[in-house]
Every structure is written in structure tokens, then in C-alpha cells.
Design a protein around this motif. Structure first.
Motif, PDB file in Angstrom:
ATOM      1  N   ASN A 175       0.798  -1.230   0.000  1.00 34.66           N
ATOM      2  CA  ASN A 175       0.000   0.000   0.000  1.00 34.66           C
ATOM      3  C   ASN A 175       0.826   1.273   0.000  1.00 34.66           C
ATOM      4  O   ASN A 175       0.275   2.355  -0.051  1.00 34.66           O
ATOM      5  CB  ASN A 175      -0.952  -0.012   1.200  1.00 34.66           C
ATOM      6  N   GLU A 176       2.161   1.156   0.083  1.00 38.02           N
ATOM      7  CA  GLU A 176       2.998   2.356   0.119  1.00 38.02           C
ATOM      8  C   GLU A 176       3.926   2.471  -1.087  1.00 38.02           C
ATOM      9  O   GLU A 176       4.786   3.333  -1.123  1.00 38.02           O
ATOM     10  CB  GLU A 176       3.814   2.357   1.416  1.00 38.02           C
ATOM     11  N   THR A 177       3.761   1.594  -2.069  1.00 34.32           N
ATOM     12  CA  THR A 177       4.588   1.667  -3.272  1.00 34.32           C
ATOM     13  C   THR A 177       3.772   2.280  -4.409  1.00 34.32           C
ATOM     14  O   THR A 177       2.546   2.292  -4.367  1.00 34.32           O
ATOM     15  CB  THR A 177       5.084   0.274  -3.709  1.00 34.32           C
ATOM     16  N   ASN A 178       4.461   2.752  -5.442  1.00 36.49           N
ATOM     17  CA  ASN A 178       3.716   3.358  -6.554  1.00 36.49           C
ATOM     18  C   ASN A 178       3.418   2.361  -7.670  1.00 36.49           C
ATOM     19  O   ASN A 178       2.754   2.699  -8.624  1.00 36.49           O
ATOM     20  CB  ASN A 178       4.458   4.582  -7.104  1.00 36.49           C
ATOM     21  N   ASN A 179       3.900   1.113  -7.550  1.00 36.36           N
ATOM     22  CA  ASN A 179       3.587   0.047  -8.512  1.00 36.36           C
ATOM     23  C   ASN A 179       3.067  -1.169  -7.767  1.00 36.36           C
ATOM     24  O   ASN A 179       3.713  -1.634  -6.829  1.00 36.36           O
ATOM     25  CB  ASN A 179       4.837  -0.366  -9.297  1.00 36.36           C
TER      26      ASN A 179
END
Length: 190
Positions: free
Chosen positions: A153-157
């Protein structure tokens, strides 16, 4: 007696410790201001001073100064080569940092594509903004590990597992602003 007092003064002068290193910490605040703190290790009676691009900071650039904690808050759009100098009667040490104006997150782009075996890869990117932080929701709730094949939930991919559908939202925020992008996704292969 004068000789003893003179010796005490000399010994006191020799007991002063030099300033050994300087730490400069900078962060953007909610309205686009920049908070900068300066601290030193070692050293007796340190004195702090600030310069921007080789000159003393002006009232037009400073929102506030806290001399007790060695913290300054720069106004919006202030940028340049910032130097914090720390000196005492033994030596002087400085730390420099190139700072840019705190930039808000301005827009978010979300790209979604089906992959082999029905998985869906989704990427989220933002324009502008310092230190962007990403978060994802599906149908109004945080994505679970049961729905994610890769990423979190904290990555952009992220890659969603098969048969995941619903209203997907990517939110990008920093200390200045927050922007979201939403997309309805269906199961790959349908």
C-alpha cells in the motif's frame, strides 16, 4: 596571586572544546514553507549563523527564527545554497545544503494493464512534489495482501491478483498537498 589568576584564565581557555560537526535537517511544511534545523556536536558556547547564496538571510525570506533551538522557517518559494555556520572561541564549522522551493503534488497519472494469467499491473506516478508518499484503496478500503501479488500500500507500482475488480484509488501526498486518481477496474480477460 595575579600569577595564579592568570594561570586559571589560561587553563580555562584551554578547556574549551571545539565544534566537531554540524547537522542540517530540512523538511517541507504544509503551506510550502521549509523548516531547517542546525545542530552541532561538541563545542562549548556555540554560536549559529545562516547564509543563503553567500549573504545573510533577509526578512523577505524568513517566516520565523528560533535562536534557542537553532531553527529557521523559510517562506514559500525560497531556494538556493543554504549554509549554517557554528563557531565558538576555538573553531568554526559549517554545513551547506542546496534547497529548492517546497513543491506540492500537482497531478497523478494511473496506468493499468492486464498481464499473463489475468493479473493486473497498476502504476501510479505524480508530477511535482517533494517526498511523495503513495497509498491505495479498493472500494473505499485499504488493499489486502490477499488482493496483492506484488507491491504494497505504500509503493507506486502494484500487481493485483486474478479476479480483483472494483473502484481503485491511488493517493499521493506529501507535507504540502494530496492528490488522488481513481479508476474502475474489471477482472482481466473479461
Amino acid at each position: 596571586m595575579e600569577a595564579v589568576l592568570g594561570l586559571v584564565v589560561i587553563l580555562l581557555g584551554l578547556s574549551h572544546a571545539p565544534v566537531s560537526s554540524v547537522l542540517l535537517v530540512s523538511e517541507c511544511l504544509s503551506q510550502g514553507e521549509r523548516r531547517v534545523s542546525c545542530s552541532s556536536e561538541g563545542g562549548d558556547s556555540p554560536q549559529y549563523s545562516w547564509t543563503l547564496d553567500g549573504r545573510t538571510l533577509t526578512d523577505a525570506e524568513l517566516l520565523s527564527v528560533n535562536n534557542e533551538d537553532n531553527i529557521i522557517i523559510l517562506k514559500q518559494h525560497v531556494s538556493g545554497h543554504l549554509v549554517c555556520s557554528v563557531k565558538n572561541n576555538v573553531n568554526s564549522v559549517s554545513k551547506e545544503q542546496k534547497i529548492s522551493a517546497c513543491a506540492p503534488v500537482t497531478s497523478v497519472l494511473m496506468v493499468s494493464e492486464c498481464q499473463f494469467l489475468g493479473q493486473r499491473r497498476v502504476s501510479c506516478s505524480s508530477e511535482g512534489g517533494d517526498s511523495p508518499q503513495y497509498s491505495w484503496t479498493l472500494d473505499g478500503r485499504t488493499l489486502t495482501d490477499a488482493e496483492l501479488l506484488s507491491g504494497n500500500n505504500e509503493t507506486n507500482n502494484i500487481t493485483l491478483k486474478q479476479h480483483i475488480s472494483g473502484h481503485l484509488v491511488c493517493s499521493v501526498r506529501n507535507n504540502v498537498s494530496e492528490v488522488s486518481k481513481e479508476q474502475s477496474i474489471c477482472t482481466c480477460g473479461e
